[in-house]
Motif scaffolding. Structure first.
Motif, PDB file in Angstrom:
ATOM      1  N   UNK A  94      33.954  37.348  48.640  1.00 49.93           N
ATOM      2  CA  UNK A  94      34.720  36.258  48.049  1.00 49.93           C
ATOM      3  C   UNK A  94      34.186  35.928  46.662  1.00 49.93           C
ATOM      4  N   UNK A  95      32.864  35.921  46.524  1.00 54.43           N
ATOM      5  CA  UNK A  95      32.246  35.630  45.230  1.00 54.43           C
ATOM      6  C   UNK A  95      32.666  36.657  44.176  1.00 54.43           C
ATOM      7  N   UNK A  96      32.672  37.926  44.541  1.00 56.49           N
ATOM      8  CA  UNK A  96      33.037  38.973  43.587  1.00 56.49           C
ATOM      9  C   UNK A  96      34.514  38.896  43.220  1.00 56.49           C
ATOM     10  N   UNK A  97      35.376  38.698  44.220  1.00 61.81           N
ATOM     11  CA  UNK A  97      36.810  38.633  43.948  1.00 61.81           C
ATOM     12  C   UNK A  97      37.153  37.436  43.074  1.00 61.81           C
ATOM     13  N   UNK A  98      36.580  36.282  43.401  1.00 57.69           N
ATOM     14  CA  UNK A  98      36.825  35.086  42.614  1.00 57.69           C
ATOM     15  C   UNK A  98      36.275  35.233  41.201  1.00 57.69           C
ATOM     16  N   UNK A  99      35.088  35.836  41.105  1.00 62.58           N
ATOM     17  CA  UNK A  99      34.489  36.044  39.793  1.00 62.58           C
ATOM     18  C   UNK A  99      35.333  36.941  38.918  1.00 62.58           C
ATOM     19  N   UNK A 100      35.865  38.027  39.481  1.00 64.61           N
ATOM     20  CA  UNK A 100      36.716  38.935  38.714  1.00 64.61           C
ATOM     21  C   UNK A 100      38.027  38.267  38.312  1.00 64.61           C
ATOM     22  N   UNK A 101      38.517  37.355  39.150  1.00 60.22           N
ATOM     23  CA  UNK A 101      39.726  36.606  38.794  1.00 60.22           C
ATOM     24  C   UNK A 101      39.534  35.861  37.486  1.00 60.22           C
ATOM     25  N   UNK A 102      38.427  35.158  37.380  1.00 62.76           N
ATOM     26  CA  UNK A 102      38.167  34.350  36.193  1.00 62.76           C
ATOM     27  C   UNK A 102      37.773  35.195  34.994  1.00 62.76           C
TER      28      UNK A 102
ATOM     29  N   UNK B  20      45.396  40.651  40.538  1.00 66.45           N
ATOM     30  CA  UNK B  20      45.048  41.394  41.748  1.00 66.45           C
ATOM     31  C   UNK B  20      43.838  40.767  42.435  1.00 66.45           C
ATOM     32  N   UNK B  21      42.850  40.379  41.632  1.00 65.77           N
ATOM     33  CA  UNK B  21      41.650  39.739  42.194  1.00 65.77           C
ATOM     34  C   UNK B  21      41.981  38.376  42.791  1.00 65.77           C
ATOM     35  N   UNK B  22      42.929  37.665  42.169  1.00 68.03           N
ATOM     36  CA  UNK B  22      43.352  36.365  42.693  1.00 68.03           C
ATOM     37  C   UNK B  22      44.003  36.520  44.059  1.00 68.03           C
ATOM     38  N   UNK B  23      44.845  37.551  44.198  1.00 66.25           N
ATOM     39  CA  UNK B  23      45.471  37.818  45.493  1.00 66.25           C
ATOM     40  C   UNK B  23      44.416  38.164  46.542  1.00 66.25           C
ATOM     41  N   UNK B  24      43.424  38.950  46.138  1.00 62.58           N
ATOM     42  CA  UNK B  24      42.342  39.299  47.061  1.00 62.58           C
ATOM     43  C   UNK B  24      41.540  38.050  47.438  1.00 62.58           C
ATOM     44  N   UNK B  25      41.322  37.164  46.467  1.00 62.78           N
ATOM     45  CA  UNK B  25      40.599  35.915  46.743  1.00 62.78           C
ATOM     46  C   UNK B  25      41.335  35.100  47.795  1.00 62.78           C
ATOM     47  N   UNK B  26      42.642  34.976  47.655  1.00 62.35           N
ATOM     48  CA  UNK B  26      43.432  34.223  48.636  1.00 62.35           C
ATOM     49  C   UNK B  26      43.321  34.824  50.034  1.00 62.35           C
ATOM     50  N   UNK B  27      43.410  36.166  50.111  1.00 63.35           N
ATOM     51  CA  UNK B  27      43.318  36.833  51.407  1.00 63.35           C
ATOM     52  C   UNK B  27      41.943  36.635  52.035  1.00 63.35           C
ATOM     53  N   UNK B  28      40.897  36.696  51.218  1.00 65.69           N
ATOM     54  CA  UNK B  28      39.537  36.511  51.737  1.00 65.69           C
ATOM     55  C   UNK B  28      39.304  35.072  52.188  1.00 65.69           C
TER      56      UNK B  28
END
Length: 294
Positions: free
Chosen positions: A66-74, A154-162
């Motif tokens: 979650x940390x990596x996905x959220x970080x990549x989103x920003x 794409x990372x935002x979508x992954x963040x939501x799923x996680x």
């Protein structure tokens, strides 16, 4: 009304965030360093209010994802709006509902319905129209900002799923993972860029510190507003209200000369926004959990 107002505040902060990020860039701070600074400040605030959040984070190592996905989103969004056409970046970023169909299928085992596949095709048609420049024979990303905004969405979508996958974990630990991920991924990417001589070392003129502090407080307040609003409204309603971010970004960037509208962007953007609205109104959308941050 209060919950909707809170969501509009969140959308407003994110919709105009491109301007202070560009101002900080002009004062000598690359958007990656700005992101690292903003989320480090937010992380300190989270640990001050919930010092026990570390225990839950360490007890659930999967929160690193979650940390990596959220970080990549920003990293993707903040960098893209600083260097690219703001409207184009926001539209490409809001492919998130389309990516969610594929990610939920792979990660959560949620098989796509006919409606979700139709929305996916609608959004992809929109992005192909946006990306097809007259000078290019193929509808492919034309700049680093295009790639960054697509990666961010794409990372935002992954963040939501996680977030849905890890909903059993303590909420403060998820928040720690997301703010910590923003600081870690941004600073790590910036250090890698420094080593390759593509990103300058962090420097910030004195006048820029006031902007950095104000933006940090604004992002923290917007996150609290999202937490408040999303907890009181159906998920579909939340998703639709959050689309006002596109309006705030479009109007502000056009007024200040940071974006350009043309027929191709309007047509493709309309299809992307329509797909997002249909996704928010789809049956079952109200049962899905909301993201804790942008």
């Amino acid at each position: 009304m209060g919950a909707i107002a809170a969501l509009v505040i969140n959308a407003f902060v994110w919709g105009i965030s491109w301007w202070p990020l560009r101002e900080l860039h002009a004062y000598g701070l690359h958007p990656l360093w700005s992101t690292a600074l903003i989320y480090a400040f937010s992380l300190i605030c989270v640990l001050t209010v919930w010092p026990q959040a570390w225990r839950g984070f360490l007890a659930h190592p999967a929160l690193w994802l979650l940390a990596m996905a959220s970080g990549l989103t920003n990293v993707g969004f903040n960098w893209a709006v600083t260097i690219g056409d703001v409207v184009r970046v926001v539209l490409l970023f809001y492919l998130m509902p389309a990516w969610s169909v594929l990610i939920a299928w792979a990660l959560l085992g949620e098989r796509p319905t006919r409606g979700s596949l139709l929305r996916l095709l609608l959004a992809m048609a929109g992005v192909l129209i946006v990306l097809k420049a007259p000078e290019s024979p193929w509808p492919v990303p034309q700049s680093a900002a295009d790639w960054l905004s697509l990666m961010g969405g794409l990372s935002f979508a992954l963040t939501n799923a996680l977030l849905r996958k890890f909903k059993h974990t303590p909420s403060e630990s998820r928040m720690l993972a997301m703010f910590g991920g923003g600081a870690l991924m941004a600073s790590g990417t910036a250090l890698l860029g420094m080593a390759q001589l593509t990103i300058p070392a962090p420097t910030l003129q004195m006048a820029g510190w006031a902007i950095a502090l104000a933006l940090s407080l604004a992002f923290l307040a917007s996150n609290m507003a999202l937490q408040y609003g999303a907890a009181r409204l159906a998920a579909g309603t939340t998703a639709i209200v959050m689309l006002t971010e596109i309006l705030f970004a479009s109007f502000s960037s056009t007024a200040l000369g940071a974006a350009q509208f043309d027929a191709r962007t309007l047509l493709g953007g309309s299809l992307i926004v329509l797909a997002a609205v249909l996704a928010a109104m789809a049956p079952g959308a109200a049962k899905k959990a909301q993201t804790a941050m942008h």
